[in-house]
Design an enzyme around this catalytic site. Structure first.
Site, PDB file in Angstrom:
ATOM      1  N   CYS A   8       0.805  -1.209   0.000  1.00 14.33           N
ATOM      2  CA  CYS A   8       0.000   0.000   0.000  1.00 14.33           C
ATOM      3  C   CYS A   8       0.841   1.263   0.000  1.00 14.33           C
ATOM      4  O   CYS A   8       2.065   1.223  -0.010  1.00 14.33           O
ATOM      5  CB  CYS A   8      -0.952   0.036   1.203  1.00 14.33           C
ATOM      6  SG  CYS A   8      -0.338  -0.716   2.696  1.00 14.33           S
ATOM      7  N   CYS A 275      14.441  -0.924   1.204  1.00 20.56           N
ATOM      8  CA  CYS A 275      14.031  -1.979   0.263  1.00 20.56           C
ATOM      9  C   CYS A 275      14.523  -1.637  -1.142  1.00 20.56           C
ATOM     10  O   CYS A 275      14.078  -0.660  -1.743  1.00 20.56           O
ATOM     11  CB  CYS A 275      12.511  -2.111   0.274  1.00 20.56           C
ATOM     12  SG  CYS A 275      11.871  -3.231  -0.989  1.00 20.56           S
ATOM     13  N   ASP A 387      12.290  -6.486 -15.221  1.00 15.44           N
ATOM     14  CA  ASP A 387      12.863  -5.997 -13.969  1.00 15.44           C
ATOM     15  C   ASP A 387      13.067  -7.102 -12.949  1.00 15.44           C
ATOM     16  O   ASP A 387      13.960  -7.033 -12.116  1.00 15.44           O
ATOM     17  CB  ASP A 387      11.991  -4.885 -13.370  1.00 15.44           C
ATOM     18  CG  ASP A 387      10.531  -5.259 -13.357  1.00 15.44           C
ATOM     19  OD1 ASP A 387      10.187  -6.294 -12.761  1.00 15.44           O
ATOM     20  OD2 ASP A 387       9.729  -4.519 -13.950  1.00 15.44           O
ATOM     21  N   CYS A 424       9.402 -12.322   1.102  1.00 16.64           N
ATOM     22  CA  CYS A 424       9.436 -11.023   1.777  1.00 16.64           C
ATOM     23  C   CYS A 424       8.395 -11.040   2.885  1.00 16.64           C
ATOM     24  O   CYS A 424       7.264 -11.479   2.681  1.00 16.64           O
ATOM     25  CB  CYS A 424       9.123  -9.888   0.798  1.00 16.64           C
ATOM     26  SG  CYS A 424       9.056  -8.260   1.605  1.00 16.64           S
ATOM     27  N   CYS A 484      17.913  -3.442   2.254  1.00 13.68           N
ATOM     28  CA  CYS A 484      17.314  -4.738   2.525  1.00 13.68           C
ATOM     29  C   CYS A 484      17.333  -5.513   1.214  1.00 13.68           C
ATOM     30  O   CYS A 484      16.662  -5.139   0.252  1.00 13.68           O
ATOM     31  CB  CYS A 484      15.880  -4.607   3.033  1.00 13.68           C
ATOM     32  SG  CYS A 484      15.087  -6.227   3.295  1.00 13.68           S
ATOM     33  N   CYS A 487      15.322 -10.781  -0.115  1.00 17.47           N
ATOM     34  CA  CYS A 487      14.713 -11.673  -1.104  1.00 17.47           C
ATOM     35  C   CYS A 487      15.718 -12.203  -2.125  1.00 17.47           C
ATOM     36  O   CYS A 487      15.431 -13.163  -2.846  1.00 17.47           O
ATOM     37  CB  CYS A 487      13.544 -10.982  -1.800  1.00 17.47           C
ATOM     38  SG  CYS A 487      14.001  -9.484  -2.702  1.00 17.47           S
TER      39      CYS A 487
END
Length: 531
Positions: A8, A275, A387, A424, A484, A487
């Site tokens: 969000c 992130c 990507d 994640c 971070c 992942c």
């Protein structure tokens, strides 16, 4: 990829005491809330499931009024119908407001999960509404603790409700707590990623960013208008001078109380673990995150791809981006290689949320979003730039369509990201290992080259290449220790995130069965049941 979604985005406005800001609606400072739908449109990329806002107005009996519905920003705020939109904005007018767009990584797709949330109370300082972006990795632990106390009733399977209870606990008692202290107390119990905007019935506003800065938050003050949003583009498009736009530092909060604005840390030792996915995929390409342009980061990723390219270039070679987030990387890669970058795939921007039924629903949904241009592609050797590849659903469809509709000669997939190998737990919708494409291949192949060949064969491509992990920090312009990258590395910046990863590995059987979790629950939800 279109198969990967963020949770969000949040926005906030506050008309401070003083002359009316030229950026404010013509109706006057008490209608500053009218800016919220415009801001939410600019961060619509962060959530399309629902939208909402809450405003404070001291002239109303209901000091805080909240509105939220399922749908896009345009649908929720009736922006295609001027009279209906004006009526909504008049009803929810106020000099201060917060807004939210949502995509669910936990919880159901119904309006009761839409934000902002509100907690009503007879005392003004305890009556508040708030909006939240992110995810708490220790959701299960906090939930069980609250239920064990017998004083709390939890109605929704979402950490948003947990945060509401934790904030309410800090506001309990007879002593009036400053909002900064409220945030400080609640943050001691949070493990995860969050930015939040909170407004109370005293007309006080709080904007906070988690101690690691995993989630982004930008803010600005111009004239008498304060504005904040998950992305800087929402502020820029209000007419705010770019020089006035700042990123809120990790572990810091903005408090507006008694007409005065103050910025202070709410944790003792903030750190950084931004992130990296914000730069390579999620954020609007026009945004700037923590001093680094999203566009320039994606451009640098394309340059990294070009440096690694070992394909022999000939007159039939073209670069094709997967619309839209891959375009900057594809263009810069093509420029560095000296080959054309062409839009061989056209995205249907009006397909919206699709509800196609039947056995081929997944294929049909993906196919409806992209149309190959045969006139551009036929007989070409295509460097298809994406990507990221998370679950591979869309990539499989695109490769098939490029061959059957586009009549391409060869397809060489180039991914401007390392392989996604871990879930994640901080607000991106990928929380089990079994749903990820890459881990099974990397576990069972001898070396990355063998793994990439096996992946290409599985997808139906002629070849496949990823960027190495070290390319990310170079492209983003941040030291690896300030990002971070869980992942792509399996190393999480919070203790509960690492614990959830270990649970995910256990559930996946050590990566041996890539389909074992496809029908299983998310790690996030399993942690609650196992807790």
């Amino acid at each position: 990829m279109s198969e990967l979604r963020h949770e969000c985005g949040v926005a906030a406005v506050y008309h401070l005491p003083g002359p009316q800001s030229p950026l404010c609606p013509t109706q006057g400072p008490s209608h500053a809330s009218r800016l919220i739908p415009r801001m939410l449109l600019d961060i619509q990329n962060r959530g399309q499931l629902s939208a909402g806002m809450a405003s404070f107005n001291p002239e109303r009996k209901h000091l805080i009024e909240r509105y939220r519905e399922l749908g896009s920003v345009t649908e929720v705020f009736r922006l295609s119908h001027k009279e209906k939109a004006d009526a909504l904005m008049a009803r929810y007018s106020g000099p201060a407001a917060i807004g939210h767009v949502r995509y669910a990584t936990c919880g159901k797709d119904d309006v009761s999960y839409a934000q902002p949330f509100e907690r009503r109370h007879l005392q003004k300082r305890k009556w508040f509404s708030f909006a939240f972006n992110g995810q708490l990795a220790n959701y299960a632990e906090l939930r069980d603790q609250l239920l064990a106390e017998d004083d709390h009733h939890i109605t929704r399977a979402t950490d948003t409700e947990i945060i509401m209870h934790e904030l309410a606990k800090e506001l309990a008692g007879e002593k009036r707590q400053p909002l900064l202290e409220v945030m400080r107390g609640a943050a001691r119990r949070f493990d995860g990623a969050y930015t939040l905007a909170m407004i109370n019935a005293l007309g006080e506003l709080l904007i906070a960013r988690d101690p690691l800065g995993i989630k982004p938050m930008s803010y600005a003050v111009q004239d008498s208008l304060f504005a904040a949003a998950s992305e800087s583009v929402a502020l820029l498009n209000l007419g705010i001078d770019p020089g006035n736009i700042r990123s809120l530092e990790p572990g810091h909060a903005i408090v507006i109380s008694d007409g005065k604005l103050d910025i202070q840390p709410f944790v003792d030792k903030p750190s950084r673990a931004h992130c990296f996915f914000e730069w390579i995929y999620f954020a609007n390409v026009a945004s700037t995150m923590d001093g680094r342009s999203v566009y320039l980061s994606r451009k640098a990723l394309g340059e990294e791809l070009a440096q690694l390219e070992d394909l022999t270039i000939d007159d039939d070679t073209i670069v094709v981006p997967v619309p839209d987030t891959s375009k900057a990387a594809a263009d810069s890669m093509a420029y560095a290689l000296g080959v054309p970058s062409v839009e061989g795939l056209m995205r249907n921007r009006y397909s919206g949320r699709t509800f196609i039924e039947g056995g081929d629903a997944r294929y049909a949904k993906a196919a409806s979003k992209y149309t190959p241009l045969r006139e551009v592609l036929e007989g070409k050797r295509v460097l298809l730039v994406e990507d990221s590849i998370v679950r591979s659903t869309t990539m499989r469809v695109l490769i098939d369509r490029l061959r059957t509709v586009g009549h391409v000669k060869e397809i060489h997939v180039r991914v401007a990201c390392p392989p996604i190998v871990a879930p994640c737990f901080y607000g991106i919708d990928m929380s089990t290992i079994g749903e990820l494409f890459a881990p099974h291949f990397l576990k069972n192949a001898e070396g990355s080259e063998a793994a990439f060949k096996a992946m290409a064969d599985e997808l139906g491509a002629d070849s496949l290449r990823y960027l190495p992990v070290e390319s990310i920090a170079r492209a983003v312009g941040r030291p690896p220790g300030e990002l971070c990258q869980a992942c792509i590395s399996g190393q999480y910046p919070t203790a509960c995130g690492q614990q959830l990863y270990e649970l995910a590995v256990e559930k996946a059987g050590g990566f041996e069965d890539p389909t074992a979790e496809q029908s299983a629950s998310r790690t996030y939800e399993a942690a609650h049941r196992n807790g």
